[in-house]
Design a protein around this motif. Structure first.
Motif, PDB file in Angstrom:
ATOM      1  N   SER A  87       4.709   1.302   4.843  1.00  0.00           N
ATOM      2  CA  SER A  87       4.288   0.836   3.522  1.00  0.00           C
ATOM      3  C   SER A  87       4.953  -0.497   3.182  1.00  0.00           C
ATOM      4  CB  SER A  87       4.642   1.885   2.465  1.00  0.00           C
ATOM      5  OG  SER A  87       4.223   1.467   1.184  1.00  0.00           O
ATOM      6  N   ARG A  88       6.246  -0.582   3.435  1.00  0.00           N
ATOM      7  CA  ARG A  88       6.952  -1.846   3.174  1.00  0.00           C
ATOM      8  C   ARG A  88       6.385  -2.977   4.022  1.00  0.00           C
ATOM      9  NH1 ARG A  88      13.123   0.607   3.261  1.00  0.00           N
ATOM     10  NH2 ARG A  88      13.152   1.409   1.109  1.00  0.00           N
ATOM     11  N   GLU A  89       6.107  -2.677   5.284  1.00  0.00           N
ATOM     12  CA  GLU A  89       5.552  -3.698   6.176  1.00  0.00           C
ATOM     13  C   GLU A  89       4.203  -4.199   5.676  1.00  0.00           C
ATOM     14  OE1 GLU A  89       5.389  -1.853   9.979  1.00  0.00           O
ATOM     15  OE2 GLU A  89       7.569  -1.729  10.219  1.00  0.00           O
ATOM     16  N   LEU A  90       3.381  -3.296   5.139  1.00  0.00           N
ATOM     17  CA  LEU A  90       2.067  -3.688   4.624  1.00  0.00           C
ATOM     18  C   LEU A  90       2.207  -4.620   3.419  1.00  0.00           C
ATOM     19  CD1 LEU A  90       0.173  -0.285   4.929  1.00  0.00           C
ATOM     20  CD2 LEU A  90      -0.427  -2.413   6.109  1.00  0.00           C
ATOM     21  N   TYR A  91       3.146  -4.315   2.530  1.00  0.00           N
ATOM     22  CA  TYR A  91       3.364  -5.179   1.364  1.00  0.00           C
ATOM     23  C   TYR A  91       3.835  -6.556   1.792  1.00  0.00           C
ATOM     24  CZ  TYR A  91       2.613  -1.770  -2.356  1.00  0.00           C
ATOM     25  OH  TYR A  91       2.040  -0.888  -3.232  1.00  0.00           O
ATOM     26  N   LEU A  92       4.725  -6.601   2.765  1.00  0.00           N
ATOM     27  CA  LEU A  92       5.239  -7.889   3.230  1.00  0.00           C
ATOM     28  C   LEU A  92       4.172  -8.665   4.001  1.00  0.00           C
ATOM     29  CD1 LEU A  92       8.786  -6.756   4.423  1.00  0.00           C
ATOM     30  CD2 LEU A  92       8.235  -8.053   2.356  1.00  0.00           C
ATOM     31  N   MET A 128       0.853  -1.187   0.000  1.00  0.00           N
ATOM     32  CA  MET A 128       0.000   0.000   0.000  1.00  0.00           C
ATOM     33  C   MET A 128       0.895   1.244   0.000  1.00  0.00           C
ATOM     34  SD  MET A 128      -3.052   1.010   2.669  1.00  0.00           S
ATOM     35  CE  MET A 128      -3.932  -0.521   2.367  1.00  0.00           C
ATOM     36  N   ILE A 129       0.768   2.052  -1.033  1.00  0.00           N
ATOM     37  CA  ILE A 129       1.568   3.269  -1.149  1.00  0.00           C
ATOM     38  C   ILE A 129       0.970   4.340  -0.240  1.00  0.00           C
ATOM     39  CG2 ILE A 129       2.406   5.076  -2.688  1.00  0.00           C
ATOM     40  CD1 ILE A 129       3.650   2.360  -3.168  1.00  0.00           C
ATOM     41  N   LEU A 130       1.819   4.931   0.591  1.00  0.00           N
ATOM     42  CA  LEU A 130       1.385   5.955   1.545  1.00  0.00           C
ATOM     43  C   LEU A 130       2.055   7.276   1.208  1.00  0.00           C
ATOM     44  CD1 LEU A 130       1.820   3.821   4.795  1.00  0.00           C
ATOM     45  CD2 LEU A 130      -0.247   4.057   3.407  1.00  0.00           C
ATOM     46  N   LYS A 131       1.253   8.301   1.017  1.00  0.00           N
ATOM     47  CA  LYS A 131       1.784   9.643   0.743  1.00  0.00           C
ATOM     48  C   LYS A 131       1.125  10.630   1.699  1.00  0.00           C
ATOM     49  CE  LYS A 131       2.788   8.899  -4.161  1.00  0.00           C
ATOM     50  NZ  LYS A 131       2.560   9.383  -5.555  1.00  0.00           N
ATOM     51  N   GLY A 132       1.957  11.305   2.493  1.00  0.00           N
ATOM     52  CA  GLY A 132       1.423  12.235   3.478  1.00  0.00           C
ATOM     53  C   GLY A 132       2.043  13.607   3.351  1.00  0.00           C
ATOM     54  N   LEU A 179       9.835   1.220  -4.183  1.00  0.00           N
ATOM     55  CA  LEU A 179       9.667   1.144  -2.741  1.00  0.00           C
ATOM     56  C   LEU A 179      10.753   0.274  -2.115  1.00  0.00           C
ATOM     57  CD1 LEU A 179       7.930   2.011  -0.342  1.00  0.00           C
ATOM     58  CD2 LEU A 179       6.495  -0.004  -0.730  1.00  0.00           C
ATOM     59  N   MET A 180      11.170  -0.776  -2.837  1.00  0.00           N
ATOM     60  CA  MET A 180      12.253  -1.620  -2.344  1.00  0.00           C
ATOM     61  C   MET A 180      13.576  -0.873  -2.369  1.00  0.00           C
ATOM     62  SD  MET A 180      11.470  -5.467  -3.764  1.00  0.00           S
ATOM     63  CE  MET A 180      11.200  -5.032  -5.479  1.00  0.00           C
ATOM     64  N   ASN A 181      13.779  -0.104  -3.444  1.00  0.00           N
ATOM     65  CA  ASN A 181      15.024   0.655  -3.601  1.00  0.00           C
ATOM     66  C   ASN A 181      14.682   1.979  -4.252  1.00  0.00           C
ATOM     67  OD1 ASN A 181      17.556   1.689  -4.074  1.00  0.00           O
ATOM     68  ND2 ASN A 181      18.297  -0.061  -5.247  1.00  0.00           N
ATOM     69  N   SER A 182      14.869   3.064  -3.530  1.00  0.00           N
ATOM     70  CA  SER A 182      14.476   4.381  -4.034  1.00  0.00           C
ATOM     71  C   SER A 182      15.215   4.755  -5.325  1.00  0.00           C
ATOM     72  CB  SER A 182      14.737   5.454  -2.976  1.00  0.00           C
ATOM     73  OG  SER A 182      16.104   5.471  -2.599  1.00  0.00           O
ATOM     74  N   GLU A 183      16.385   4.154  -5.548  1.00  0.00           N
ATOM     75  CA  GLU A 183      17.144   4.457  -6.762  1.00  0.00           C
ATOM     76  C   GLU A 183      16.517   3.831  -8.004  1.00  0.00           C
ATOM     77  OE1 GLU A 183      21.129   3.235  -6.164  1.00  0.00           O
ATOM     78  OE2 GLU A 183      21.566   4.759  -4.632  1.00  0.00           O
ATOM     79  N   GLU A 184      15.565   2.910  -7.809  1.00  0.00           N
ATOM     80  CA  GLU A 184      14.925   2.246  -8.941  1.00  0.00           C
ATOM     81  C   GLU A 184      13.526   2.789  -9.214  1.00  0.00           C
ATOM     82  OE1 GLU A 184      14.958  -1.958  -8.498  1.00  0.00           O
ATOM     83  OE2 GLU A 184      17.114  -2.074  -8.133  1.00  0.00           O
ATOM     84  N   ARG A 185      13.238   3.976  -8.732  1.00  0.00           N
ATOM     85  CA  ARG A 185      11.936   4.585  -9.000  1.00  0.00           C
ATOM     86  C   ARG A 185      11.761   4.849 -10.489  1.00  0.00           C
ATOM     87  NH1 ARG A 185      11.720   9.167  -4.201  1.00  0.00           N
ATOM     88  NH2 ARG A 185      11.405   7.733  -2.453  1.00  0.00           N
ATOM     89  N   ILE A 192      -3.306  20.611   9.408  1.00  0.00           N
ATOM     90  CA  ILE A 192      -3.822  19.267   9.178  1.00  0.00           C
ATOM     91  C   ILE A 192      -2.733  18.402   8.552  1.00  0.00           C
ATOM     92  CG2 ILE A 192      -6.262  19.881   8.976  1.00  0.00           C
ATOM     93  CD1 ILE A 192      -5.991  19.934   5.995  1.00  0.00           C
ATOM     94  N   PHE A 193      -2.852  17.096   8.779  1.00  0.00           N
ATOM     95  CA  PHE A 193      -1.951  16.138   8.135  1.00  0.00           C
ATOM     96  C   PHE A 193      -2.792  15.264   7.222  1.00  0.00           C
ATOM     97  CE2 PHE A 193       0.496  12.209   7.725  1.00  0.00           C
ATOM     98  CZ  PHE A 193       1.743  12.726   7.393  1.00  0.00           C
ATOM     99  N   SER A 194      -2.472  15.305   5.940  1.00  0.00           N
ATOM    100  CA  SER A 194      -3.246  14.583   4.930  1.00  0.00           C
ATOM    101  C   SER A 194      -2.475  13.351   4.480  1.00  0.00           C
ATOM    102  CB  SER A 194      -3.525  15.499   3.728  1.00  0.00           C
ATOM    103  OG  SER A 194      -4.099  14.770   2.667  1.00  0.00           O
ATOM    104  N   LEU A 195      -3.174  12.231   4.380  1.00  0.00           N
ATOM    105  CA  LEU A 195      -2.546  10.967   3.989  1.00  0.00           C
ATOM    106  C   LEU A 195      -3.413  10.248   2.964  1.00  0.00           C
ATOM    107  CD1 LEU A 195      -0.350   8.708   4.635  1.00  0.00           C
ATOM    108  CD2 LEU A 195      -2.081   7.755   6.163  1.00  0.00           C
ATOM    109  N   SER A 196      -2.781   9.741   1.913  1.00  0.00           N
ATOM    110  CA  SER A 196      -3.484   8.887   0.954  1.00  0.00           C
ATOM    111  C   SER A 196      -2.946   7.469   1.071  1.00  0.00           C
ATOM    112  CB  SER A 196      -3.293   9.390  -0.485  1.00  0.00           C
ATOM    113  OG  SER A 196      -1.943   9.288  -0.885  1.00  0.00           O
ATOM    114  N   LEU A 197      -3.838   6.491   1.000  1.00  0.00           N
ATOM    115  CA  LEU A 197      -3.487   5.077   1.117  1.00  0.00           C
ATOM    116  C   LEU A 197      -3.955   4.374  -0.145  1.00  0.00           C
ATOM    117  CD1 LEU A 197      -4.972   6.112   4.021  1.00  0.00           C
ATOM    118  CD2 LEU A 197      -3.860   4.041   4.823  1.00  0.00           C
TER     119      LEU A 197
END
Length: 432
Positions: A137-142, A1-5, A152-158, A60-65
């Motif tokens: 986010s990583r924990e949710l995928y696992l 699950m991608i999380l953007k806040g 998400l596994m490696n930011s250099e591979e975005r 406010i803190f906004s988060l998308s899931l």
């Protein structure tokens, strides 16, 4: 699950985004907690009003899931994720709003918390939230055995073709695919080493270098849309300046547009407008199908919710009738039977609520699957749309750089292309 806040202000703008039914097909307000108001706009206005007692602007803190597109994700997983996130960010117990959006066969959630601690009347400091969200986010995928994105596994591979919301909106105005625009600019950048070769590469694709008002180097297309080079190429402004030199040597945006206007003959403009109009017309049928399917899905959900409410009332009356009254009730309390009956009633209520929740989830999953079938057709048309507009940009680029005599064959073939297109099977495109 991608999380953007993000920490932000703008209660009214945030409420409009959460309740936006133009860009989202189905909007469901799932929870409003800790506010007096029972509406999204009212709740966020409360958050703003409380923040006026502090110096905090981003109140406010906004988060998308966003879960994987094809995974079936029950509401309970979203709720647990929200609980884990607010505990890790220090927002536990803060007033919040949770809203679900459905679009293009995908379902994602938005959660907005008030950052203002009502007792201390100060904003809660949320340190390093991007890193914390990445870890969750990583924990949710696992945990759920979902396929984790490479970035998400490696930011250099975005994905270098990822685009921002602003870039998406700009591409939407140009009726184009933002990834294709980004690919075009990056391809031109890759094959050039100075301002001349870069400018020539862009012109072959219908874009023209110019001097921007604020950003230094920009590109202008035949519609007059302005693209910041550093943003669309994906490099730093300093790197652009090192390769391209002084932007003051280029024409301004206005002068570039005027120059293009002189080359943009009536015949060429007619051709471009016909191409754009053709795809706009093609979009009508599938948009109507999408709207019809959305209306049907909303009606089915309304019918199910109505049926469940009627069943809940009937079952509640039936369960209440099991409770003894008068002296019998007193006797049952003394013997402990009353507590057992009450416990059984509460268990039945929980089971009923779970059954209703499962029925709604099953219907949502079924409808998302139906919507994804339609989305496959839309994606195929987007590909056709992309190829057609890439060719249109190239044709216009060549025509604008050609002499009047060289433009004549281009103008003459227009009718042939129109006749061929009218005889072809036309479908729809939609980037909304």
């Amino acid at each position: 699950m991608i999380l953007k806040g993000s920490e932000r202000g703008g209660a009214i703008q945030m409420a409009r985004h959460l309740e936006n039914t133009l860009d989202n097909e189905i909007v469901t307000v799932h929870q409003i907690r800790g506010f007096v108001s029972d509406t999204v706009a009212g709740a966020l206005s409360e958050a703003y009003a409380i923040s006026q007692g502090t110096k905090c602007r981003n109140f406010i803190f906004s988060l998308s899931l966003s879960p994987p597109e094809t995974e079936k994700v029950p509401v309970g997983i979203f709720e647990k994720a929200v609980s884990d996130i607010e505990n890790k960010l220090g927002l536990a117990g803060q007033p919040c709003v949770i809203v679900f959006h459905e679009k293009e066969g995908r379902r994602h959630a938005h959660c907005v918390w008030s950052r203002i601690d009502g007792n201390a009347m100060k904003a809660i400091n949320i340190s390093h939230y991007k890193l914390k969200l990445r870890d969750i986010s990583r924990e949710l995928y696992l945990e759920h055995n979902w396929q984790m994105p490479q970035g998400l596994m490696n930011s250099e591979e975005r994905d270098p073709l990822n685009y921002s919301y602003e870039e998406y909106q700009q591409a939407k105005r140009a009726k184009a695919n933002p990834k294709i625009i980004k690919q075009t600019f990056q391809d031109c950048w890759a094959v050039s080493d100075n301002v001349i070769t870069f400018g020539n590469a862009l012109e072959e694709r219908g874009y023209y270098l110019a001097r921007g008002d604020r950003r230094g180097f920009v590109a202008v297309d035949w519609r007059g849309e302005v693209y910041a080079i550093s943003k669309w190429v994906g490099v730093r402004t300093k790197e652009v300046q090192v390769r391209l030199g002084d932007p003051n040597k280029l024409n301004s945006i206005d002068k570039t547009n005027r120059k293009l206007a002189t080359k943009f003959t009536a015949k060429l403009r007619q051709y471009a407008e016909q191409e754009v109009s053709r795809h706009n017309d093609d979009a009508t049928a599938i948009v109507k199908r999408r709207q019809s399917l959305t209306a049907f899905h909303k009606q089915k959900r309304y019918e199910l919710e109505t049926l469940q409410e009627e069943r809940r009332i009937a079952e509640t009356k039936q369960r209440v009738s099991k409770l003894p009254k008068g002296l019998k009730a007193l006797w049952f309390r003394l013997t402990g039977k009353y507590a057992k009956i009450k416990s059984q009633i509460e268990k039945e209520e929980r089971n009923s609520a779970t059954r209703s929740s499962n029925d709604i989830q099953k219907l949502i999953e079924q409808q998302l699957a139906e919507r994804r079938i339609l989305q496959h057709e839309i994606k195929r048309e987007r590909q056709r749309h992309t190829l057609a507009f890439k060719k249109l940009n190239r044709d216009i680029g060549k025509a604008l750089n050609a002499t009047p005599d060289e433009q004549e064959p281009f103008n003459n073939r227009e009718n042939t292309r129109n006749q061929a297109h009218r005889s072809a099977r036309r479908r729809t495109l939609d980037y909304s």
